[in-house]
Design a protein around this motif. Structure first.
Motif, PDB file in Angstrom:
ATOM      1  N   SER A 216       0.704  -1.126   0.096  1.00  0.00           N
ATOM      2  CA  SER A 216      -0.010   0.212   0.190  1.00  0.00           C
ATOM      3  C   SER A 216       0.795   1.251   0.058  1.00  0.00           C
TER       4      SER A 216
ATOM      5  N   LYS B 110       0.972   2.819  -6.915  1.00  0.00           N
ATOM      6  CA  LYS B 110       0.318   1.909  -7.991  1.00  0.00           C
ATOM      7  C   LYS B 110      -0.649   2.709  -8.840  1.00  0.00           C
TER       8      LYS B 110
ATOM      9  N   SER C  25      -1.112   5.710  -8.655  1.00  0.00           N
ATOM     10  CA  SER C  25      -0.609   7.064  -9.235  1.00  0.00           C
ATOM     11  C   SER C  25      -0.101   6.846 -10.454  1.00  0.00           C
TER      12      SER C  25
ATOM     13  N   SER D  48      -6.524   5.651  -1.078  1.00  0.00           N
ATOM     14  CA  SER D  48      -5.895   4.179  -1.113  1.00  0.00           C
ATOM     15  C   SER D  48      -7.035   3.281  -1.672  1.00  0.00           C
TER      16      SER D  48
ATOM     17  N   GLY E 261      -3.344  -2.661  -2.282  1.00  0.00           N
ATOM     18  CA  GLY E 261      -1.807  -2.956  -1.652  1.00  0.00           C
ATOM     19  C   GLY E 261      -2.275  -3.248  -0.035  1.00  0.00           C
TER      20      GLY E 261
HETATM   21  P1  GTP Z   1      -2.955   1.309  -2.336  1.00  0.00           P
HETATM   22  O1  GTP Z   1      -4.141   1.671  -2.992  1.00  0.00           O
HETATM   23  O2  GTP Z   1      -3.224   1.605  -0.862  1.00  0.00           O
HETATM   24  O3  GTP Z   1      -2.190   0.116  -2.483  1.00  0.00           O
HETATM   25  O4  GTP Z   1      -1.808   2.492  -2.457  1.00  0.00           O
HETATM   26  P2  GTP Z   1      -1.105   2.862  -4.075  1.00  0.00           P
HETATM   27  O5  GTP Z   1      -0.056   1.902  -4.280  1.00  0.00           O
HETATM   28  O6  GTP Z   1      -2.014   2.603  -5.162  1.00  0.00           O
HETATM   29  O7  GTP Z   1      -0.606   3.989  -3.717  1.00  0.00           O
HETATM   30  P3  GTP Z   1      -1.083   5.673  -4.384  1.00  0.00           P
HETATM   31  O8  GTP Z   1      -1.192   5.752  -5.810  1.00  0.00           O
HETATM   32  O9  GTP Z   1      -2.283   5.692  -3.617  1.00  0.00           O
HETATM   33  O10 GTP Z   1      -0.007   6.838  -3.647  1.00  0.00           O
HETATM   34  C1  GTP Z   1       0.026   6.687  -2.317  1.00  0.00           C
HETATM   35  C2  GTP Z   1       0.838   8.138  -2.104  1.00  0.00           C
HETATM   36  O11 GTP Z   1       1.988   8.224  -2.443  1.00  0.00           O
HETATM   37  C3  GTP Z   1      -0.207   9.343  -2.464  1.00  0.00           C
HETATM   38  O12 GTP Z   1       0.020  10.331  -1.416  1.00  0.00           O
HETATM   39  C4  GTP Z   1       0.491   9.669  -3.837  1.00  0.00           C
HETATM   40  O13 GTP Z   1       0.056  11.189  -4.198  1.00  0.00           O
HETATM   41  C5  GTP Z   1       2.147   9.573  -3.536  1.00  0.00           C
HETATM   42  N1  GTP Z   1       2.754   9.331  -4.659  1.00  0.00           N
HETATM   43  C6  GTP Z   1       2.524   8.071  -5.640  1.00  0.00           C
HETATM   44  N2  GTP Z   1       3.486   8.134  -6.600  1.00  0.00           N
HETATM   45  C7  GTP Z   1       4.232   8.853  -6.200  1.00  0.00           C
HETATM   46  C8  GTP Z   1       5.603   9.432  -6.721  1.00  0.00           C
HETATM   47  O14 GTP Z   1       6.115   9.269  -7.841  1.00  0.00           O
HETATM   48  N3  GTP Z   1       6.395  10.511  -6.092  1.00  0.00           N
HETATM   49  C9  GTP Z   1       5.930  10.853  -4.774  1.00  0.00           C
HETATM   50  N4  GTP Z   1       6.560  12.013  -4.353  1.00  0.00           N
HETATM   51  N5  GTP Z   1       4.630  10.663  -4.219  1.00  0.00           N
HETATM   52  C10 GTP Z   1       4.054   9.569  -4.987  1.00  0.00           C
END
Ligand code: GTP
Ligand code: MG
Length: 216
Positions: A31, A35, A37, A53, A80
């Motif tokens: 998580s 992913k 993003s 999330s 995640g």
């Molecule tokens: P789950 O859905 O819980 O599995 O999480 P996920 O893997 O989909 O992560 P998500 O895309 O929700 O991003 C989690 C956090 O990380 C968010 O606040 C995003 O803005 C941040 N984030 C994602 N990618 C990047 C990146 O490349 N750089 C930075 N600085 N932050 C990022």
């Protein structure tokens, strides 16, 4: 964005991009590694600082144009959080491609990524194309996962590997393009159409939509 978003399903007029190949791709990883993003960046060219999330999984599609084929990705962006782990096989079963994501600032997430790779190697389709993405490369000043170590791990396990940033778009299109290129598109003469492995390739949307097997 580093590069334009690939066009939606539209092959350039007159190009020999007759083949349209459809592939199921799944994103896995701890998580908050980014992913959703990465998918949002790839599909819509957007980034949200406060991305919610994922609950269960999300489904999106995006198409990329190769010289000789159009590749349509059916993307399953899984949740995640550990409580959703048992759902994951539903999404990686039958997938021709996977992106296993970790966060370069989070060592545990790299360990978790390795566990996902092992699970895919044991339980997913034998020909699955796996890419490892070290996301949040824009946060290099907080790096906890060594680039060379991740590259060596990827090499040992025959994975595509890139460090990515959903925030800056670095290597986001590139990782999907690398997968698209590596996926077996087969050929009309049948090189990719051996029987017995209906998961071996994408579905040719133009020629054999219902055969359920082989490549395009
Ligand atoms: P789950 O859905 O819980 O599995 O999480 P996920 O893997 O989909 O992560 P998500 O895309 O929700 O991003 C989690 C956090 O990380 C968010 O606040 C995003 O803005 C941040 N984030 C994602 N990618 C990047 C990146 O490349 N750089 C930075 N600085 N932050 C990022
Ligand atoms: Mg998510």
């Amino acid at each position: 964005m580093a590069s334009r978003n690939p066009g939606q399903r539209s092959a350039p007029a007159g190009a020999q991009a007759g083949r349209v190949c459809q592939f199921k791709l799944v994103l896995l990883g701890e998580s908050a590694v980014g992913k959703s993003s990465l998918v949002l960046r790839f599909v819509k060219g957007q980034f949200h600082e406060y991305q919610e999330s994922t609950i269960g999984a999300a489904f999106l599609t995006q198409t990329v144009q190769l010289d000789d084929a159009t590749v349509k990705f059916e993307i399953w962006d899984t949740a995640g959080q550990e409580r959703y782990h048992s759902l994951a096989p539903m999404y990686y079963r039958g997938a021709q491609a996977a992106i296993v994501v970790y966060d370069i600032t989070n060592l545990d997430s790299f360990g978790r990524a390795k566990t996902w790779v092992k699970e895919l190697q044991r339980q997913a389709s034998p020909n699955i194309v796996i890419a490892l993405a070290g996301n949040k490369s824009d946060l290099a000043n907080k790096r906890m996962v060594d680039l060379d170590e991740a590259q060596a791990y990827a090499d040992d396990n025959n994975l595509l590997f890139m460090e990515t940033s959903a925030k800056t778009a670095m290597n986001v299109n590139e990782v999907f393009m690398a997968i698209a290129k590596k996926l077996p598109k087969g050929d009309p003469a049948g090189s990719g159409r051996q029987g017995g492995n209906p998961r071996g390739g994408g579905v040719d949307l133009k020629e054999k939509p219902n055969e359920g097997g082989g490549c395009c």
